[in-house]
Write a protein that holds these residues in place. Sequence first.
Motif, PDB file in Angstrom:
ATOM      1  N   ALA A 219       5.247   5.058   6.868  1.00  0.00           N
ATOM      2  CA  ALA A 219       6.543   4.570   7.348  1.00  0.00           C
ATOM      3  C   ALA A 219       7.640   5.601   7.091  1.00  0.00           C
ATOM      4  CB  ALA A 219       6.888   3.245   6.664  1.00  0.00           C
ATOM      5  N   ALA A 220       7.594   6.208   5.922  1.00  0.00           N
ATOM      6  CA  ALA A 220       8.600   7.224   5.582  1.00  0.00           C
ATOM      7  C   ALA A 220       8.473   8.441   6.502  1.00  0.00           C
ATOM      8  CB  ALA A 220       8.445   7.640   4.124  1.00  0.00           C
ATOM      9  N   VAL A 221       7.244   8.894   6.722  1.00  0.00           N
ATOM     10  CA  VAL A 221       7.017  10.048   7.602  1.00  0.00           C
ATOM     11  C   VAL A 221       7.489   9.732   9.020  1.00  0.00           C
ATOM     12  CG1 VAL A 221       5.239  11.476   8.698  1.00  0.00           C
ATOM     13  CG2 VAL A 221       5.128  11.005   6.241  1.00  0.00           C
ATOM     14  N   ALA A 222       7.171   8.504   9.503  1.00  0.00           N
ATOM     15  CA  ALA A 222       7.578   8.115  10.858  1.00  0.00           C
ATOM     16  C   ALA A 222       9.101   8.090  10.979  1.00  0.00           C
ATOM     17  CB  ALA A 222       6.992   6.746  11.201  1.00  0.00           C
ATOM     18  N   PHE A 223       9.774   7.522   9.996  1.00  0.00           N
ATOM     19  CA  PHE A 223      11.238   7.420  10.051  1.00  0.00           C
ATOM     20  C   PHE A 223      11.902   8.788   9.982  1.00  0.00           C
ATOM     21  CE2 PHE A 223      15.345   7.008   7.822  1.00  0.00           C
ATOM     22  CZ  PHE A 223      16.024   6.225   8.753  1.00  0.00           C
ATOM     23  N   ILE A 224      11.478   9.599   9.000  1.00  0.00           N
ATOM     24  CA  ILE A 224      12.076  10.933   8.846  1.00  0.00           C
ATOM     25  C   ILE A 224      11.766  11.794  10.062  1.00  0.00           C
ATOM     26  CG2 ILE A 224      12.045  13.049   7.459  1.00  0.00           C
ATOM     27  CD1 ILE A 224      11.425  11.224   5.016  1.00  0.00           C
ATOM     28  N   GLY A 225      10.503  11.722  10.538  1.00  0.00           N
ATOM     29  CA  GLY A 225      10.109  12.493  11.718  1.00  0.00           C
ATOM     30  C   GLY A 225      10.916  12.103  12.942  1.00  0.00           C
ATOM     31  N   PHE A 226      11.181  10.796  13.086  1.00  0.00           N
ATOM     32  CA  PHE A 226      11.960  10.310  14.224  1.00  0.00           C
ATOM     33  C   PHE A 226      13.398  10.831  14.158  1.00  0.00           C
ATOM     34  CE2 PHE A 226      14.733   6.938  16.047  1.00  0.00           C
ATOM     35  CZ  PHE A 226      14.351   7.091  17.380  1.00  0.00           C
ATOM     36  N   CYS A 227      13.983  10.817  12.970  1.00  0.00           N
ATOM     37  CA  CYS A 227      15.360  11.310  12.808  1.00  0.00           C
ATOM     38  C   CYS A 227      15.458  12.791  13.147  1.00  0.00           C
ATOM     39  CB  CYS A 227      15.841  11.055  11.375  1.00  0.00           C
ATOM     40  SG  CYS A 227      16.064   9.308  10.974  1.00  0.00           S
ATOM     41  N   PHE A 228      14.523  13.596  12.611  1.00  0.00           N
ATOM     42  CA  PHE A 228      14.521  15.023  12.927  1.00  0.00           C
ATOM     43  C   PHE A 228      14.280  15.246  14.416  1.00  0.00           C
ATOM     44  CE2 PHE A 228      13.998  15.785   8.344  1.00  0.00           C
ATOM     45  CZ  PHE A 228      14.794  16.906   8.183  1.00  0.00           C
ATOM     46  N   PHE A 229      13.393  14.442  15.003  1.00  0.00           N
ATOM     47  CA  PHE A 229      13.093  14.542  16.429  1.00  0.00           C
ATOM     48  C   PHE A 229      14.347  14.306  17.269  1.00  0.00           C
ATOM     49  CE2 PHE A 229      11.906  12.259  20.360  1.00  0.00           C
ATOM     50  CZ  PHE A 229      11.133  13.232  20.981  1.00  0.00           C
ATOM     51  N   LEU A 230      15.118  13.266  16.925  1.00  0.00           N
ATOM     52  CA  LEU A 230      16.352  12.976  17.656  1.00  0.00           C
ATOM     53  C   LEU A 230      17.317  14.159  17.604  1.00  0.00           C
ATOM     54  CD1 LEU A 230      17.254   9.273  16.748  1.00  0.00           C
ATOM     55  CD2 LEU A 230      16.450  10.141  18.943  1.00  0.00           C
TER      56      LEU A 230
ATOM     57  N   SER B 285       0.831  -1.205   0.000  1.00  0.00           N
ATOM     58  CA  SER B 285       0.000   0.000   0.000  1.00  0.00           C
ATOM     59  C   SER B 285       0.860   1.247   0.000  1.00  0.00           C
ATOM     60  CB  SER B 285      -0.916  -0.011   1.228  1.00  0.00           C
ATOM     61  OG  SER B 285      -1.442   1.275   1.482  1.00  0.00           O
ATOM     62  N   GLY B 286       0.520   2.193  -0.862  1.00  0.00           N
ATOM     63  CA  GLY B 286       1.225   3.470  -0.890  1.00  0.00           C
ATOM     64  C   GLY B 286       1.057   4.246   0.401  1.00  0.00           C
ATOM     65  N   LEU B 287      -0.132   4.125   1.026  1.00  0.00           N
ATOM     66  CA  LEU B 287      -0.391   4.819   2.284  1.00  0.00           C
ATOM     67  C   LEU B 287       0.553   4.325   3.381  1.00  0.00           C
ATOM     68  CD1 LEU B 287      -2.095   6.646   4.143  1.00  0.00           C
ATOM     69  CD2 LEU B 287      -3.647   4.700   4.483  1.00  0.00           C
ATOM     70  N   ILE B 288       0.731   3.018   3.476  1.00  0.00           N
ATOM     71  CA  ILE B 288       1.597   2.458   4.517  1.00  0.00           C
ATOM     72  C   ILE B 288       3.052   2.853   4.278  1.00  0.00           C
ATOM     73  CG2 ILE B 288       2.423   0.331   5.583  1.00  0.00           C
ATOM     74  CD1 ILE B 288      -0.479   1.099   6.244  1.00  0.00           C
ATOM     75  N   ILE B 289       3.485   2.836   3.025  1.00  0.00           N
ATOM     76  CA  ILE B 289       4.852   3.268   2.698  1.00  0.00           C
ATOM     77  C   ILE B 289       5.053   4.730   3.082  1.00  0.00           C
ATOM     78  CG2 ILE B 289       6.469   3.693   0.805  1.00  0.00           C
ATOM     79  CD1 ILE B 289       5.235   1.254  -0.624  1.00  0.00           C
ATOM     80  N   ALA B 290       4.055   5.571   2.760  1.00  0.00           N
ATOM     81  CA  ALA B 290       4.152   6.993   3.094  1.00  0.00           C
ATOM     82  C   ALA B 290       4.203   7.195   4.609  1.00  0.00           C
ATOM     83  CB  ALA B 290       2.967   7.758   2.502  1.00  0.00           C
TER      84      ALA B 290
END
Length: 521
Positions: free
Chosen positions: A244-255, A237-242
């Motif tokens: 996952a990408a938002v969660a990963f990028i958001g987590f990196c910026f958060f750190l 699913s494109g929604l799940i990929i999107a």
Amino acid sequence: MAAPQASHSHPPLEGSTRVIATVALALATFMNVLDTTIANVSIPAISGDLGVSPNQGTWVITSFAVSNAIAVPLTGWLAQRFGQVRVFVTSVLLFVLASALCGMANSIGMLIAFRVLQGLVAGPMIPLSSALLLQSYPPAKSAVALAIWAMTTLVAPVMGPILGGWISDNMSWPWIFYINIPTGLIAAWLCWRVFRTRESPTQQKPVDYIGLALLVIWVGSLQIMLDKGKDEGWFDSGLIIALAAVAFIGFCFFLVWELTDEHPVVDLRLFKGRNFLIGTAAVSLGYCLFFGNVVIMPLWMQQFLGYTATWAGLATAPVGLLAIILSPIVGKNLPKMDPRMVASVAFMVFALTSFMRSHFTVNLAFMDLVWPQLIQGAAMATFFVPLSAISLSGLKPQQIASATGLQNFVRITAGAFGASIFTTLWQDRATLHHAQLAQAIDPYNPTARAALDGLQSQGYSLEQALAMINRLIDQQAATLSATEFFWFSGYVFIALIAVVWFAQRRQIGGGGPGTADAGAH
């Protein structure tokens, strides 16, 4: 940040006033913790009434947990800006309002939205209730105060499944939320009467809006991904990929942001302390597995073993009985013991009960369900307090508030993720076992042929006989999948015993877990 460390600028309460304060804070804590378990046995009723699958119904649990975890780090800022008492009483009143809205929801979307609101306003209640309770007792009795508070948080899981089951079977599911209204109003009134003249000092402090926004983005995206992944076909699913990408990028910026900001909403630098890192990892992983069990057990019993919500609640409720008895004893004697040893006992008991459940079958008796739950109470009594003691030992007094908030955030988030991940894995494994078992049902298998002939001889049509056999396969598949999860849980609990012993031993002082001596032994 979490609640400011208990300050004794006000003298401890005495006599009946202290009793009233303890009861009022216990009521508010009870109401909050109750809402983390009362919905568990009601998920089939809620999902059936709102026209969604039980898997989607679990969002009612995870949405509350995630929003609650996100709100916890803001507690310290709110308390310092507006005062502990005002924030606590306002939080209780808003919790009452959100509970009423949850009861009035007529769609799964509305219910999840109001549960998110309920979780957000509930964030300050647990840390502030413990802070206010500590202020009500003299320092020498702080360990007793914490034991009383911990016991309250253990009574609620006992009552939650029973109340939720009885209400779902005899009234209607909205009443699992409506019962918060009188409880919350009484708790808020009593707390205001006792504590309004004991308000904490306030000061203007900046809030890390960017850090908070990043926290909401990555945690929210990850939780939605976990909740919707199965329905959307995961990474097809494109929604799940999107997400996952938002969660990963958001987590990196958060750190990066939280490690460089002067006033971070979550002080990640605390993880540089070995004991805090080990204690938080152990309590979060343990709670993740425990919460997965808490969600899967009632679903399995009601969907595949024929239990009503009431009987599912009665079967799971005994988990708190032994904990209620042992918690005060553990709290009183913890300063004399090595908390690593006490925590090891908790994980050994968790592992034992997991392995007991791994032998479950579709024909198990009611007491076969009850005994592991009852024994697990010993693990509950020896789990939270010693691991909190390990985590907070050696920290400076001004770090305790932030450390408590960070640990609560990680633990609650881990529990919500565990509920989503393990229910999905349970259903996926059940589907696999169903396919494997169904392969044996064909006209050339003598056992299958005999079963079909026997059912048809009783007057069932071929279609009815096949439907009955399919139901039996569903039961076996779900049970096999559940026992695999229990085996897995047992081995992870054993591994966590080793993790705990990587922490340094520190002497826990008489002032409670937050006053650990700085020296290592």
